[in-house]
Design an enzyme around this catalytic site. Structure first.
Site, PDB file in Angstrom:
ATOM      1  N   TYR A   6      39.741  44.819  46.290  1.00 29.90           N
ATOM      2  CA  TYR A   6      38.335  45.031  46.636  1.00 29.90           C
ATOM      3  C   TYR A   6      37.884  44.019  47.682  1.00 29.90           C
ATOM      4  O   TYR A   6      37.261  44.373  48.691  1.00 29.90           O
ATOM      5  CB  TYR A   6      37.487  44.916  45.367  1.00 29.90           C
ATOM      6  CG  TYR A   6      36.013  45.148  45.563  1.00 29.90           C
ATOM      7  CD1 TYR A   6      35.498  46.435  45.636  1.00 29.90           C
ATOM      8  CD2 TYR A   6      35.125  44.076  45.652  1.00 29.90           C
ATOM      9  CE1 TYR A   6      34.137  46.655  45.801  1.00 29.90           C
ATOM     10  CE2 TYR A   6      33.767  44.283  45.811  1.00 29.90           C
ATOM     11  CZ  TYR A   6      33.277  45.571  45.885  1.00 29.90           C
ATOM     12  OH  TYR A   6      31.925  45.787  46.047  1.00 29.90           O
ATOM     13  N   SER A  21      29.998  43.291  50.685  1.00 26.82           N
ATOM     14  CA  SER A  21      29.786  42.706  49.356  1.00 26.82           C
ATOM     15  C   SER A  21      29.819  41.198  49.507  1.00 26.82           C
ATOM     16  O   SER A  21      30.322  40.674  50.508  1.00 26.82           O
ATOM     17  CB  SER A  21      30.902  43.162  48.410  1.00 26.82           C
ATOM     18  OG  SER A  21      30.946  42.401  47.223  1.00 26.82           O
TER      19      SER A  21
END
Length: 277
Positions: free
Chosen positions: A169, A156
């Site tokens: 995350y 990401s």
């Protein structure tokens, strides 16, 4: 000739979103696919996971392109089950060349010191350990073929920079980069390339949900999709709120094709310039 003609790809998180898009893209370019996803909501993350019906639809989309698809209902956290099912699928299709370790989850926002222990562990278990499990299961099959291969780990933009309120995350996605670089070094002598993809927001159910809206509009009591679109656009250098799954699939296809034959250990942004800001 199609760019991955005759090859076999393993894709996790294949029921919808990026995973389905990757499966269709690779099938269009000549690959048979092994499709992995969890068939029900095994975790509570604030939005529904893909379903068994959606995974079956991905398989139908692949088969409609004239390619083979094998469906696996497995949780990437369950190494024993994943190993048995992937071994069976590779035996059926006869080889494994490409891996897209794409399965992952998002989360509602928390300040780092407020993250519940089980929420932290769930995030790391799926978004990092699940990626390692996928590689662990797949690598022996790729090496057995002695043809080289390509592994792409989905990270990401949050794997390249920090973001407030999603440290669990971001930590998992940063961990994916370290795993990618180590795998790239270990597997290079076998002509197996390993890279990672780093999307900005991708227009899938993973971001189109209340939890994500709250991350991007923390000052609003009940942020809407329209609020999210405005806020999300400000995070990217290009004037767009998000990319589409096919944009990530195009990058994945490049990385697994001969066009990228000497690219390994690379962290590739598909991020509309968000990591520049």
């Amino acid at each position: 000739m199609a760019r991955v003609e005759g090859q076999v790809a393993l894709i996790t998180g294949a029921a919808r979103g990026q995973g389905r898009s990757h499966a269709i893209k690779l099938a269009e370019e000549g690959a048979d696919v092994i499709l992995v996803d969890v068939p029900n909501d095994v975790v509570d993350i604030g939005y529904p996971l893909g379903t068994a019906d959606e995974l079956d639809q991905t398989a139908k989309d692949v088969e409609n392109l004239g390619r083979k698809a094998i469906v696996i209902h497995a949780d990437v956290r369950d190494l024993e089950s994943l190993t048995a099912e992937v071994d069976r699928a590779v035996s059926t299709l006869g080889r494994l060349d490409i891996v897209s370790a794409n399965a992952g989850i998002a989360s509602v926002p928390f300040l780092s010191h407020d993250i519940p222990d089980n929420t932290w562990r769930q995030m790391i278990d799926i978004n990092l350990t699940g990626v390692w499990h996928t590689a662990k299961v797949a690598v022996p099959h790729i090496l057995a073929g002695e043809r080289g291969g390509s592994i792409v780990l989905t990270s990401s933009a949050a794997g390249l920079k920090g973001y407030a309120q999603i440290s669990h995350y971001s930590a998992a996605k940063h961990g994916v980069v370290g795993l990618m670089r180590s795998l790239a070094l270990e597997l290079a002598p076998h002509r197996v390339r390993v890279n990672s993809l780093h999307p900005t927001q991708v227009n899938t159910p993973m971001i189109q949900n209340e939890g994500t809206y709250r991350i991007f509009s923390p000052d609003l009591e009940n942020p809407t999709r329209e609020d999210f679109e405005i806020a999300s656009t400000t995070t990217n250098a290009l004037p767009i709120p998000w990319v589409e799954s096919v944009d990530v699939s195009n990058a994945l296809l490049f990385l697994v094709s001969e066009d990228a034959r000497y690219i390994t250990g690379a962290a590739i942004p598909v991020d509309a310039g968000t990591t520049l800001k």
